[in-house]
Design a protein around this motif. Sequence first.
Motif, short mmCIF file in Angstrom:
data_model
loop_
_atom_site.label_atom_id
_atom_site.label_comp_id
_atom_site.label_asym_id
_atom_site.label_seq_id
_atom_site.Cartn_x
_atom_site.Cartn_y
_atom_site.Cartn_z
N MET A 1 0.82 -1.18 0.00
CA MET A 1 0.00 0.00 0.00
C MET A 1 0.88 1.27 0.00
O MET A 1 0.56 2.24 -0.66
N ARG A 2 1.96 1.20 0.75
CA ARG A 2 2.85 2.36 0.83
C ARG A 2 3.45 2.68 -0.54
O ARG A 2 3.54 3.83 -0.94
N LYS A 3 3.87 1.64 -1.28
CA LYS A 3 4.43 1.86 -2.61
C LYS A 3 3.38 2.45 -3.55
O LYS A 3 3.70 3.30 -4.38
N PHE A 4 2.14 2.00 -3.41
CA PHE A 4 1.07 2.54 -4.25
C PHE A 4 0.87 4.03 -3.99
O PHE A 4 0.75 4.82 -4.92
N ILE A 6 3.04 6.17 -2.73
CA ILE A 6 4.22 6.90 -3.20
C ILE A 6 4.19 7.02 -4.72
O ILE A 6 4.46 8.10 -5.28
N HIS A 7 3.84 5.94 -5.41
CA HIS A 7 3.76 6.00 -6.88
C HIS A 7 2.66 6.97 -7.32
O HIS A 7 2.87 7.76 -8.25
N ALA A 8 1.51 6.92 -6.67
CA ALA A 8 0.41 7.82 -7.04
C ALA A 8 0.81 9.27 -6.82
O ALA A 8 0.53 10.15 -7.65
N TRP A 9 1.47 9.55 -5.70
CA TRP A 9 1.93 10.90 -5.41
C TRP A 9 2.91 11.38 -6.48
O TRP A 9 2.78 12.48 -7.03
N ASN A 10 3.89 10.55 -6.80
CA ASN A 10 4.88 10.93 -7.81
C ASN A 10 4.26 11.08 -9.19
O ASN A 10 4.66 11.95 -9.96
#
Length: 93
Positions: A1-4, A6-10
């Motif tokens: 979930m954390r990677k998702f 971070i990816h969405a933010w970026n």
Amino acid sequence: MRKFVIHAWNFVFNHEVSPLRHIPDFNVRHMVLQILGWMWAIAFSVAVGSYTVLAVSLIGHAVLFGAAATTVATYIAAARRPRAFLVLARQWD
């Protein structure tokens, strides 16, 4: 979930990850991102300010949907025809 997250933010806020990366001129890329940021700030202000009355709330939601559609259209245009944004750079010269 954390990677998702971070990816969405970026994907939204990082010009080197989002479809805006296809715009060759860094200044135009930054300006388009700033315009989208202002648009979202105004859209959320209208939406939050309109939550007190149902009719105005519907208008606020329409503004949010319009902002989302504008963002998607801008990202698609930046990915498909990045040079189209260079017209903006010529206007500021």
